[in-house]
Design an enzyme around this catalytic site. Structure first.
Site, PDB file in Angstrom:
ATOM      1  N   CYS A 377      22.383  27.955 -23.087  1.00 21.63           N
ATOM      2  CA  CYS A 377      23.823  27.803 -23.348  1.00 21.63           C
ATOM      3  C   CYS A 377      24.193  28.672 -24.534  1.00 21.63           C
ATOM      4  O   CYS A 377      23.418  28.794 -25.475  1.00 21.63           O
ATOM      5  CB  CYS A 377      24.150  26.357 -23.714  1.00 21.63           C
ATOM      6  SG  CYS A 377      23.967  25.244 -22.347  1.00 21.63           S
ATOM      7  N   GLU A 411      21.107  31.636 -18.230  1.00 23.78           N
ATOM      8  CA  GLU A 411      21.016  30.593 -17.209  1.00 23.78           C
ATOM      9  C   GLU A 411      22.335  30.510 -16.449  1.00 23.78           C
ATOM     10  O   GLU A 411      23.402  30.631 -17.032  1.00 23.78           O
ATOM     11  CB  GLU A 411      20.724  29.257 -17.913  1.00 23.78           C
ATOM     12  CG  GLU A 411      20.371  28.144 -16.981  1.00 23.78           C
ATOM     13  CD  GLU A 411      20.046  26.857 -17.747  1.00 23.78           C
ATOM     14  OE1 GLU A 411      19.042  26.840 -18.471  1.00 23.78           O
ATOM     15  OE2 GLU A 411      20.816  25.902 -17.617  1.00 23.78           O
TER      16      GLU A 411
HETATM   17  N1  ACO Z   1      39.971  36.227 -22.406  1.00 26.08           N
HETATM   18  C1  ACO Z   1      39.632  37.472 -22.022  1.00 26.08           C
HETATM   19  N2  ACO Z   1      38.494  38.090 -22.429  1.00 26.08           N
HETATM   20  C2  ACO Z   1      37.687  37.392 -23.248  1.00 26.08           C
HETATM   21  C3  ACO Z   1      37.977  36.090 -23.695  1.00 26.08           C
HETATM   22  C4  ACO Z   1      39.191  35.512 -23.238  1.00 26.08           C
HETATM   23  N3  ACO Z   1      39.550  34.287 -23.628  1.00 26.08           N
HETATM   24  N4  ACO Z   1      36.977  35.672 -24.495  1.00 26.08           N
HETATM   25  C5  ACO Z   1      36.089  36.661 -24.560  1.00 26.08           C
HETATM   26  N5  ACO Z   1      36.517  37.701 -23.801  1.00 26.08           N
HETATM   27  C6  ACO Z   1      35.852  38.991 -23.617  1.00 26.08           C
HETATM   28  C7  ACO Z   1      36.185  39.854 -24.800  1.00 26.08           C
HETATM   29  O1  ACO Z   1      37.314  40.617 -24.545  1.00 26.08           O
HETATM   30  C8  ACO Z   1      34.944  40.664 -24.966  1.00 26.08           C
HETATM   31  O2  ACO Z   1      34.950  41.778 -24.133  1.00 26.08           O
HETATM   32  P1  ACO Z   1      35.315  43.242 -24.701  1.00 26.08           P
HETATM   33  O3  ACO Z   1      34.536  43.398 -25.959  1.00 26.08           O
HETATM   34  O4  ACO Z   1      34.833  44.117 -23.605  1.00 26.08           O
HETATM   35  O5  ACO Z   1      36.760  43.226 -24.917  1.00 26.08           O
HETATM   36  C9  ACO Z   1      33.830  39.781 -24.464  1.00 26.08           C
HETATM   37  O6  ACO Z   1      34.446  38.784 -23.663  1.00 26.08           O
HETATM   38  C10 ACO Z   1      33.039  39.146 -25.579  1.00 26.08           C
HETATM   39  O7  ACO Z   1      33.888  38.803 -26.615  1.00 26.08           O
HETATM   40  P2  ACO Z   1      33.305  38.211 -27.957  1.00 26.08           P
HETATM   41  O8  ACO Z   1      34.393  38.171 -28.967  1.00 26.08           O
HETATM   42  O9  ACO Z   1      32.059  38.907 -28.320  1.00 26.08           O
HETATM   43  O10 ACO Z   1      32.909  36.757 -27.461  1.00 26.08           O
HETATM   44  P3  ACO Z   1      33.290  35.356 -28.117  1.00 26.08           P
HETATM   45  O11 ACO Z   1      32.839  35.289 -29.529  1.00 26.08           O
HETATM   46  O12 ACO Z   1      34.691  35.040 -27.841  1.00 26.08           O
HETATM   47  O13 ACO Z   1      32.311  34.406 -27.289  1.00 26.08           O
HETATM   48  C11 ACO Z   1      31.817  33.046 -25.452  1.00 26.08           C
HETATM   49  C12 ACO Z   1      32.213  34.446 -25.895  1.00 26.08           C
HETATM   50  C13 ACO Z   1      30.512  32.654 -26.140  1.00 26.08           C
HETATM   51  C14 ACO Z   1      31.588  33.028 -23.960  1.00 26.08           C
HETATM   52  C15 ACO Z   1      32.969  32.095 -25.867  1.00 26.08           C
HETATM   53  O14 ACO Z   1      34.109  32.414 -25.129  1.00 26.08           O
HETATM   54  C16 ACO Z   1      32.642  30.638 -25.674  1.00 26.08           C
HETATM   55  O15 ACO Z   1      31.942  30.040 -26.483  1.00 26.08           O
HETATM   56  N6  ACO Z   1      33.175  30.030 -24.602  1.00 26.08           N
HETATM   57  C17 ACO Z   1      32.984  28.610 -24.337  1.00 26.08           C
HETATM   58  C18 ACO Z   1      31.561  28.307 -23.934  1.00 26.08           C
HETATM   59  C19 ACO Z   1      31.107  29.181 -22.799  1.00 26.08           C
HETATM   60  O16 ACO Z   1      31.804  29.335 -21.802  1.00 26.08           O
HETATM   61  N7  ACO Z   1      29.896  29.749 -22.965  1.00 26.08           N
HETATM   62  C20 ACO Z   1      29.268  30.568 -21.967  1.00 26.08           C
HETATM   63  C21 ACO Z   1      28.660  29.735 -20.935  1.00 26.08           C
HETATM   64  S1  ACO Z   1      27.513  30.583 -19.927  1.00 26.08           S
HETATM   65  C22 ACO Z   1      26.010  30.269 -20.647  1.00 26.08           C
HETATM   66  O17 ACO Z   1      25.963  29.415 -21.505  1.00 26.08           O
HETATM   67  C23 ACO Z   1      24.794  31.003 -20.259  1.00 26.08           C
END
Ligand code: ACO
Length: 521
Positions: A377, A411
């Site tokens: 995660c 995962e």
């Molecule tokens: N809308 C559109 N694009 C988004 C969004 C959003 N809300 N959030 C992130 N992105 C895109 C960004 O634009 C970026 O892409 P780019 O650099 O090409 O523009 C990319 O995703 C990564 O952005 P970061 O700023 O590095 O990521 P962030 O710190 O926001 O973390 C994460 C991403 C961890 C998925 C976060 O959104 C989160 O914690 N979400 C909730 C939990 C979750 O869904 N975790 C992933 C589950 S899958 C797994 O656990 C294996």
């Protein structure tokens, strides 16, 4: 808009007014998940069909379009999943953690007794020998928890505070991507997943050769009476005894607001915090040990005790990682939550200031993964999202895999935001390699999928899916050809200029551990 003569019940569907991203009104179809009476009116908990559950909310009757009300069809109830959460077989330890969630145990002693009975029963019924209960390690104190920037919160019986400190030295990472302390030595890199046939890919740019390419409770004292949090079993939301009830309960957000350090977080999804806490307007978390408390006063008392070193560190189940998972569950919906944190390492990222280390995000990783998962995660807490931390964590996870000499993959399933972040990371990582390929003897540069996978530690399937997603692969005269258009190259260069947070692999000093060689965690 609600017609008071018609009773809206759970399962009804109708259009509900909401604002879209551009702040315009829209009327998507929604399902009523729950109805509650508050003095003078009703509130409806709605799930917008085909929208992510994090948008679910309580709405007032005036937002319902009663003209298009559909009553639920009478059909057999959707069967709920049998058995225990996740595909893992049950084990006494896993049961314990689930039961902890439900507040069944009041002390570590109760847990030991339960484990002994359970094991005895198993050894009798299966006529097999069962290993002794896993010794329970010391828990990190809040002070310890605040020391490392990124560290695996290990649950190894031999993982004393000393060995934790050692581990911090190995993988301590700050958010600017540097590591703090250095320890020499890297094991030889041994590739595990790159055998077999390989697809040779030629790289073109504009057809020219181009060098491109759970938790629960801080067993410690959050349940103690001094904090005023009841320790009685939860009566609803059971994940064990009443699976049919589980569905509707866990489909709804249960915590309104969490105060964590200087941030107030609005949870997106259900998280199995004790029922008694779900009615609070604000749930307070210690930002260092993630212990949950019912009031600001309790939190302040906890912090004072922490400073004075008075908070007990008790020998019970892995409190910090369980609290972390509880918090993470508020923002992670799509995955099965394993209540047993023992098989995982937790890499926690923090920001540092004069007040200490403030949690930004984390990822967990199975100590042993048969499916090459290098992340279980991953989470960036909402106040820190979209600043590049998610991709920094992803990059770090692949740097660990590189040192381990393995390819890895997150995962599945990925969440929508997880997929966006991984796609972005994979695309940039692969394009960086393709664009740096040098052509030899005027020939078009060539690289195999396996080579890309080996260089990046990105699993072959993810390399292929990314190349397909970027629409780079063409089949020409019996060969796969990658065609990098001007647009792709320019877009990539622009994106890389914005990517400031990076891991410097030279600063990563980490010796992988072979967990299979250990009899137990
Ligand atoms: N809308 C559109 N694009 C988004 C969004 C959003 N809300 N959030 C992130 N992105 C895109 C960004 O634009 C970026 O892409 P780019 O650099 O090409 O523009 C990319 O995703 C990564 O952005 P970061 O700023 O590095 O990521 P962030 O710190 O926001 O973390 C994460 C991403 C961890 C998925 C976060 O959104 C989160 O914690 N979400 C909730 C939990 C979750 O869904 N975790 C992933 C589950 S899958 C797994 O656990 C294996």
């Amino acid at each position: 808009m609600a017609d008071s003569s018609v009773e809206i019940i759970e399962g009804c569907r109708l259009p509900v007014l909401r604002k879209n991203q551009e702040n315009e009104d829209e009327w998507p179809l929604a399902e009523i998940l729950s109805v509650k009476d508050i003095p003078g009116r009703k509130l409806y908990y709605v799930h917008y069909i085909d929208f992510n559950k994090r948008l679910d909310e309580w709405v007032t009757p005036d937002r319902l379009d009663m003209k298009k009300l559909q009553f639920p069809k009478k059909e057999a109830k959707t069967p709920t999943k049998n058995g225990l959460p996740g595909s893992r077989p049950s084990s006494p330890e896993r049961d314990v953690v689930r039961m902890l969630f439900l507040g069944y145990f009041k002390s570590a002693y109760n847990i030991r007794v339960y484990l002994m009975c359970k094991r005895k029963a198993e050894s009798v019924s299966l006529a097999t020998q069962v290993t002794a209960a896993t010794p329970v390690p010391s828990l990190p104190s809040s002070a310890e928890a605040s020391q490392a920037s990124v560290y695996p919160a290990m649950r190894d019986p031999s993982f004393s505070i000393k060995s934790r400190e050692e581990h911090e030295q190995l993988t301590s990472l700050t958010t600017n991507g540097t590591t703090r302390r250095l320890i020499p030595s890297q094991p030889g890199r041994k590739r595990k997943n790159c055998g077999g046939t390989d697809e040779m890919v030629k790289v073109f740019q504009n057809n020219n050769p181009r060098c491109s390419t759970v938790f629960l409770p801080p067993g410690e004292d959050s349940q103690d009476s001094s904090d005023g949090i009841p320790s009685a079993p939860r009566m609803t939301g059971s994940l064990v005894s009443d699976r049919s009830h589980d569905d509707i309960v866990t489909r709804m957000k249960n915590i309104d607001c969490i105060e964590l350090g200087r941030h107030r977080l609005k949870p997106w999804y259900f998280s199995p915090y004790p029922q008694e806490l779900t009615t609070l307007p604000i749930l307070y978390l210690c930002e260092f040990c993630l212990k949950y408390l019912k009031s600001l006063k309790c939190l302040q008392r906890h912090l004072v005790r922490a400073v004075l070193g008075l908070n007990k560190i008790i020998n019970t189940l892995p409190t910090y990682s369980q609290n972390l998972c509880l918090l993470a569950k508020c923002f992670l919906d799509h995955k099965t939550l394993y209540y047993d944190t023992d098989p995982f390492l937790f890499y926690v990222m923090t920001e540092y200031d004069s007040k200490g280390f403030h949690i930004v995000g984390y990822f967990s990783k199975e100590k042993e993964s048969t499916e090459d998962y290098n992340v279980a995660c991953i989470l960036t807490l909402p106040p820190y999202q979209r600043r590049g931390y998610g991709k920094l964590l992803i990059e770090f996870s692949y740097e660990l895999s590189k040192v381990e000499g393995k390819t890895g993959t997150p995962e599945k399933p990925l969440s929508d935001l997880g997929l966006l972040s991984y796609r972005s990371y994979w695309s940039q990582t692969i394009l960086e390699i393709l664009m740096n390929l040098k052509s030899e003897n005027g020939e078009r540069p060539q690289i195999t999928i396996n080579e890309i996978s080996e260089i990046t530690s990105v699993k072959k399937e993810d390399v292929i899916s990314t190349l397909q997603y970027l629409n780079l692969i063409n089949y020409y005269k019996g060969q796969y050809i990658l065609n990098l258009s001007e647009d792709i190259v320019e877009g990539h260069e622009r994106a890389m200029q914005k990517r400031h947070l990076r891991i410097d692999p030279k600063c990563l000093h980490f010796t992988p551990k072979d967990w299979s060689k250990r009899g137990k965690w």
